[in-house]
Design an enzyme around this catalytic site. Sequence first.
Site: not given
Ligand SMILES: Cc1cc2nc3c(=O)[nH]c(=O)nc-3n(C[C@H](O)[C@H](O)[C@H](O)COP(=O)(O)OP(=O)(O)OC[C@H]3O[C@@H](n4cnc5c(N)ncnc54)[C@H](O)[C@@H]3O)c2cc1C
Length: 337
Positions: A155, A224, A320
């Site tokens: 992570r 998580s 996280e």
């Molecule tokens: C129901 C559920 C289940 C999940 N299960 C998992 C799992 O099994 N494993 C896991 O690892 N995660 C899991 N997650 C967490 C999440 O899905 C991941 O972390 C995912 O990668 C977040 O993507 P996002 O675009 O929504 O990120 P955001 O929430 O928009 O951003 C997350 C981080 O990434 C940065 N960021 C986003 N886009 C960019 C970019 N283009 N350039 C630079 N920085 C950027 C943001 O600044 C922030 O620090 C889960 C979430 C939910 C809601």
Amino acid sequence: MPYLSAYNSFNVNAYTKQVATIDTIADLSKLDVKGLTPFYVIGEGSNTLFASEEVSNLIKVNLKGIDVQQQGDGHLLTVAAGENWHTLVEQCTTNNMPGIENLALIPGSVGAAPVQNIGAYGVEFADVCRWVKWYEFASGKVHKMSKEECEFSYRESIFKQQLKGKGIIIEVGIFLSHAWQPKLHYAGLDELSIDATPVQVMEKVIEIRQSKLPDPTLIPNAGSFFKNPVVERSVYEQLVAKFGAMPNYPVDKKHIKLAAGWLIDQAGLKGYAHGNVAIHDKQALVLTNPNNGNGEELVLLAKYALEQVKDKFGISLEPEVRMVTEKGDTPYQEVLV
Ligand SMILES: Cc1cc2nc3c(=O)[nH]c(=O)nc-3n(C[C@H](O)[C@H](O)[C@H](O)COP(=O)(O)OP(=O)(O)OC[C@H]3O[C@@H](n4cnc5c(N)ncnc54)[C@H](O)[C@@H]3O)c2cc1C
């Protein structure tokens, strides 16, 4: 004044002064980074908690496009940051390009996948990453970073550390080898036969996830909330002597990863609700916002869980989920006080 419930899977209706969107590469050079500071780069907001009523400006990454090339003994995919991760998994798995099926149903954008090196069911983004293209605000240059340069670990990546707030991931290179074998060693997946197809693995992952995790479109959450803590073996042994057997995953000879959800559950908090927010009754690692609570309520709940686990087990959990305030991405130590 843009309101932000549609920008985060917690459905927190914080507000900001400005949302700048990046729809094309040309938009990058037009970004007034100084004028936007402080800001937070956002994908789909599924790992984000808007912790205060007003938050910093947002830079929303919407870049689209997927290119697939046959290369050596596999396929090289070039995927823009604004593509949806799960849609990519489905497209690859159903089009005979297996390798990421264990990462099905993880919400969010492709651009966020390297940031916390998303992982599930024995596979993580780093396993298939070839490179990440990162746009640096200060120089206006795009750097093509190798997997090693991304410094991936559990992570973690360089994008959450030294490069935090200094640029935007615009594209990733994913290599999917023809030499595919199903990864079935995680509980639930081991029910499948070793002849399972990629589609069968993906469907099983989806089935398991849907049985355990709340769908954020029905019960808002960010997956998580805390990382699984890694402790020294001696600490683990003391805990077992005091509390009995507990889920544990050896990291190396000296370190053991514990299950944060189990610790929260054992602290008596599974299903605990306070005001509009709650700890999920099936998976204590997930904080939920079923009744349109605000960021402050979720912060208080997270703080309470953290304190209860610390009191009972002496272990400090680390979130996280990224916390966003008026200052942008804010260290959790400043938010959970
Ligand atoms: C129901 C559920 C289940 C999940 N299960 C998992 C799992 O099994 N494993 C896991 O690892 N995660 C899991 N997650 C967490 C999440 O899905 C991941 O972390 C995912 O990668 C977040 O993507 P996002 O675009 O929504 O990120 P955001 O929430 O928009 O951003 C997350 C981080 O990434 C940065 N960021 C986003 N886009 C960019 C970019 N283009 N350039 C630079 N920085 C950027 C943001 O600044 C922030 O620090 C889960 C979430 C939910 C809601």
